[in-house]
Design a protein around this motif. Structure first.
Motif, PDB file in Angstrom:
ATOM      1  N   ALA A 225     127.289 111.353  -0.926  1.00 26.66           N
ATOM      2  CA  ALA A 225     126.199 110.683  -0.391  1.00 26.66           C
ATOM      3  C   ALA A 225     126.573 110.012   0.702  1.00 26.66           C
ATOM      4  N   LEU A 226     127.964 109.388   0.953  1.00 22.90           N
ATOM      5  CA  LEU A 226     128.389 109.093   2.147  1.00 22.90           C
ATOM      6  C   LEU A 226     128.497 110.105   3.484  1.00 22.90           C
ATOM      7  N   GLU A 227     128.668 111.373   2.943  1.00 20.80           N
ATOM      8  CA  GLU A 227     128.851 112.426   3.967  1.00 20.80           C
ATOM      9  C   GLU A 227     127.457 112.524   4.204  1.00 20.80           C
ATOM     10  N   LYS A 228     126.320 112.616   3.792  1.00 16.35           N
ATOM     11  CA  LYS A 228     125.093 112.870   4.116  1.00 16.35           C
ATOM     12  C   LYS A 228     124.585 111.800   5.078  1.00 16.35           C
ATOM     13  N   ASN A 229     125.007 110.678   4.822  1.00 15.75           N
ATOM     14  CA  ASN A 229     124.797 109.430   5.868  1.00 15.75           C
ATOM     15  C   ASN A 229     125.705 109.380   6.918  1.00 15.75           C
ATOM     16  N   GLY A 230     126.490 110.325   7.152  1.00 19.65           N
ATOM     17  CA  GLY A 230     127.450 110.253   8.491  1.00 19.65           C
ATOM     18  C   GLY A 230     128.888 109.553   8.059  1.00 19.65           C
ATOM     19  N   VAL A 231     129.209 109.298   6.964  1.00 22.44           N
ATOM     20  CA  VAL A 231     130.509 108.803   6.363  1.00 22.44           C
ATOM     21  C   VAL A 231     131.480 109.897   5.925  1.00 22.44           C
ATOM     22  N   LYS A 232     132.476 109.992   6.704  1.00 15.54           N
ATOM     23  CA  LYS A 232     133.452 111.162   6.414  1.00 15.54           C
ATOM     24  C   LYS A 232     134.749 110.527   6.119  1.00 15.54           C
ATOM     25  N   LYS A 233     135.525 111.058   5.074  1.00 17.72           N
ATOM     26  CA  LYS A 233     136.648 110.636   4.663  1.00 17.72           C
ATOM     27  C   LYS A 233     137.869 111.697   5.497  1.00 17.72           C
ATOM     28  N   PHE A 234     138.733 111.018   5.840  1.00 18.80           N
ATOM     29  CA  PHE A 234     139.851 111.732   6.459  1.00 18.80           C
ATOM     30  C   PHE A 234     141.217 111.340   5.926  1.00 18.80           C
ATOM     31  N   ASP A 235     142.066 112.360   5.843  1.00 18.11           N
ATOM     32  CA  ASP A 235     143.305 112.215   5.048  1.00 18.11           C
ATOM     33  C   ASP A 235     144.179 112.869   6.328  1.00 18.11           C
ATOM     34  N   PRO A 236     145.101 112.070   6.893  1.00 15.78           N
ATOM     35  CA  PRO A 236     146.024 112.363   8.012  1.00 15.78           C
ATOM     36  C   PRO A 236     147.123 112.876   7.563  1.00 15.78           C
TER      37      PRO A 236
ATOM     38  N   ILE B 174     132.467 106.837  10.619  1.00 12.52           N
ATOM     39  CA  ILE B 174     131.106 106.883  10.800  1.00 12.52           C
ATOM     40  C   ILE B 174     130.819 107.384  12.154  1.00 12.52           C
ATOM     41  N   GLY B 175     130.026 108.594  12.303  1.00 16.68           N
ATOM     42  CA  GLY B 175     129.809 109.244  13.441  1.00 16.68           C
ATOM     43  C   GLY B 175     131.166 109.499  14.169  1.00 16.68           C
ATOM     44  N   GLU B 176     131.285 108.881  15.450  1.00 18.22           N
ATOM     45  CA  GLU B 176     132.476 109.168  16.181  1.00 18.22           C
ATOM     46  C   GLU B 176     133.382 107.705  16.097  1.00 18.22           C
ATOM     47  N   ARG B 177     133.125 106.964  15.187  1.00 12.20           N
ATOM     48  CA  ARG B 177     133.714 105.510  15.309  1.00 12.20           C
ATOM     49  C   ARG B 177     134.469 105.602  13.971  1.00 12.20           C
ATOM     50  N   VAL B 178     135.767 104.903  13.901  1.00  9.18           N
ATOM     51  CA  VAL B 178     136.431 104.538  12.726  1.00  9.18           C
ATOM     52  C   VAL B 178     135.899 103.615  11.864  1.00  9.18           C
ATOM     53  N   LEU B 179     135.296 103.713  10.572  1.00  7.63           N
ATOM     54  CA  LEU B 179     134.766 102.688   9.602  1.00  7.63           C
ATOM     55  C   LEU B 179     135.953 101.949   9.233  1.00  7.63           C
ATOM     56  N   ARG B 180     137.072 102.926   8.519  1.00  9.84           N
ATOM     57  CA  ARG B 180     138.144 101.998   8.206  1.00  9.84           C
ATOM     58  C   ARG B 180     139.443 103.036   8.511  1.00  9.84           C
ATOM     59  N   PRO B 181     140.617 102.286   9.014  1.00 16.21           N
ATOM     60  CA  PRO B 181     141.635 103.182   9.365  1.00 16.21           C
ATOM     61  C   PRO B 181     142.495 103.820   8.093  1.00 16.21           C
ATOM     62  N   ALA B 182     142.985 104.893   8.016  1.00 23.61           N
ATOM     63  CA  ALA B 182     143.774 105.329   7.076  1.00 23.61           C
ATOM     64  C   ALA B 182     144.988 104.408   6.895  1.00 23.61           C
ATOM     65  N   LEU B 183     145.666 104.031   5.724  1.00 21.63           N
ATOM     66  CA  LEU B 183     146.796 103.393   5.364  1.00 21.63           C
ATOM     67  C   LEU B 183     147.799 104.205   5.367  1.00 21.63           C
ATOM     68  N   VAL B 184     148.938 104.447   5.912  1.00 21.85           N
ATOM     69  CA  VAL B 184     149.863 105.534   6.057  1.00 21.85           C
ATOM     70  C   VAL B 184     151.410 105.000   5.987  1.00 21.85           C
ATOM     71  N   ALA B 185     152.042 105.782   5.531  1.00 19.37           N
ATOM     72  CA  ALA B 185     153.544 105.828   5.869  1.00 19.37           C
ATOM     73  C   ALA B 185     154.191 106.754   6.712  1.00 19.37           C
ATOM     74  N   VAL B 186     154.913 106.238   7.710  1.00 22.64           N
ATOM     75  CA  VAL B 186     155.368 107.365   8.971  1.00 22.64           C
ATOM     76  C   VAL B 186     156.678 107.319   8.802  1.00 22.64           C
ATOM     77  N   SER B 187     157.136 108.813   9.201  1.00 23.25           N
ATOM     78  CA  SER B 187     158.548 109.019   9.002  1.00 23.25           C
ATOM     79  C   SER B 187     159.324 108.469  10.170  1.00 23.25           C
ATOM     80  N   LYS B 188     160.581 108.303   9.740  1.00 21.28           N
ATOM     81  CA  LYS B 188     161.584 107.770  10.983  1.00 21.28           C
ATOM     82  C   LYS B 188     162.857 108.762  10.684  1.00 21.28           C
ATOM     83  N   GLY B 189     163.466 108.665  11.916  1.00 19.18           N
ATOM     84  CA  GLY B 189     164.973 109.141  11.666  1.00 19.18           C
ATOM     85  C   GLY B 189     164.832 110.941  12.072  1.00 19.18           C
ATOM     86  N   GLY B 190     163.775 111.656  11.944  1.00 17.17           N
ATOM     87  CA  GLY B 190     164.024 112.974  12.083  1.00 17.17           C
ATOM     88  C   GLY B 190     163.927 113.288  13.682  1.00 17.17           C
TER      89      GLY B 190
END
Length: 194
Positions: free
Chosen positions: A124-135, A171-187
């Motif tokens: 339903a969210l996607e039909k209304n232009g809201v897309k989930k993303f997993d980075p 939502i469209g081309e805008r970030v509705l909510r940023p993904a909360l992530v853990a980032v690698s270090k040391g590599g």
């Protein structure tokens, strides 16, 4: 009565009236005013062209605002609904995979119902232009992700998203909510060309 020149004075006739220049209608140009009329015509044409350009710009701006209103008008509602999607995901994550496999039919039906509800909500969210993303696995991008913490991991380049704490939404081309992530270090440092 006669005047000294011998002419009769007619009291009905007064001094001779002064004749002014005849009135000229605006449509009837005076001689030599062709330049004035050409200048006035050029000014009128310029004003008309400017007005037409302003109206075209207004039409385009209004069309863009209407399109934006259609696309982004549900932003507040969508943010509120994201809490529901998060709670459904948390409910599914709370049940370990081993428990799902060995669960009795009633618990399996409940889990399937929650999964179906989550899929339905995301559709339903996607039909209304809201897309989930997993980075996960992507290079960290602060425009779309918010780093919560760093994880020492030499197996991936530094600055790579190694864990998604909370999925992000667009939502469209805008970030509705940023993904909360853990980032690698040391590599190895990720190259700028990636």
């Amino acid at each position: 009565m006669t005047d000294p020149n011998g002419q009769k004075d007619n009291p009905a006739q007064g001094p001779e009236p002064v004749v002014s220049k005849p009135y000229i209608m605006p449509d009837d140009p005076e001689e030599g005013s062709v330049e004035a009329l050409a200048k006035e015509a050029a000014e009128s044409r310029d004003k008309m062209l400017r007005t037409l350009a302003e109206m075209e710009n207004l039409r385009k701006r209004t069309a863009r605002e209407v399109a934006d209103a259609r696309t982004y008008g549900i932003t507040g509602f969508a943010r509120d609904v994201l809490d529901i999607a998060d709670n459904l995901q948390r409910a599914l994550d709370a049940v370990p995979a081993e428990t799902r496999e060995s669960a009795d039919p009633i618990l399996k039906a409940l889990i399937e119902g929650v999964e179906l509800t989550e899929r339905s909500l995301l559709n339903a969210l996607e039909k209304n232009g809201v897309k989930k993303f997993d980075p996960a696995g992507e290079k960290f991008d602060p425009n779309f992700q918010q780093a919560m913490y760093e994880v020492p991991d030499a197996s991936v380049p530094a600055g790579t998203v190694v864990q998604v704490v909370q999925a992000g939404y667009m939502i469209g081309e805008r970030v509705l909510r940023p993904a909360l992530v853990a980032v690698s270090k040391g590599g190895v440092k990720a190259s700028a060309s990636e």
